[in-house]
Design a protein around this motif. Structure first.
Motif, PDB file in Angstrom:
ATOM      1  N   SER A  80      44.082 -14.811 -17.703  1.00 33.49           N
ATOM      2  CA  SER A  80      42.991 -15.317 -16.802  1.00 33.49           C
ATOM      3  C   SER A  80      42.623 -14.239 -15.694  1.00 33.49           C
ATOM      4  N   VAL A  82      41.217 -13.600 -12.338  1.00 33.40           N
ATOM      5  CA  VAL A  82      41.828 -13.881 -10.841  1.00 33.40           C
ATOM      6  C   VAL A  82      40.768 -13.394  -9.773  1.00 33.40           C
ATOM      7  N   PRO A 105      48.878 -12.756 -13.891  1.00 34.65           N
ATOM      8  CA  PRO A 105      48.719 -13.794 -13.430  1.00 34.65           C
ATOM      9  C   PRO A 105      50.118 -14.580 -13.481  1.00 34.65           C
TER      10      PRO A 105
END
Length: 118
Positions: A80, A82, A105
């Protein structure tokens, strides 16, 4: 939020044995890309180690720190996106930097260093 599309950027420069946060890391390659975004210049850094994706960090050249980043998990691909700069720790062999690790993450430290048999 997704990764920047590097096809929309022009190659800017490449650094073999790149430094990260001012510390040189043997084997870490950094490819930098830029594009005009209004009156600003957007920038992306793509970091690889021995041909394997490690992370991408991006923002604008007039910003002191990364706006966003994403790390690449060797088994699960891009993680993901960030906000901010990645968490990085350097791997040493005595006093010499030999690699680095980046935090995913999920909190896992992902290595970018020479493989050493146990």
């Amino acid at each position: 939020m997704s990764l920047p599309d590097l096809a929309a950027y022009a190659p800017h420069r490449t650094l073999p044995d790149a430094d990260f946060e001012g510390t040189a890391v043997p084997g870490l390659r950094a490819d930098f890309y830029r594009r005009t975004d209004g009156d600003r210049i957007a920038s992306v850094g793509r970091y690889t180690y021995q041909g394997r994706d490690v992370l991408m960090a991006w923002g604008f050249v007039d910003e002191k720190h990364c706006r966003r980043h994403a790390v690449h998990h060797p088994d699960h691909g891009w993680q993901s996106v960030v906000d901010g700069c990645p968490d990085v720790r350097f791997v040493h062999d005595e006093d010499e930097v030999v690699g680095l690790e980046v935090r995913s993450p999920a909190g896992e430290w992902l290595p970018a260093r020479p493989h050493r048999p146990r």
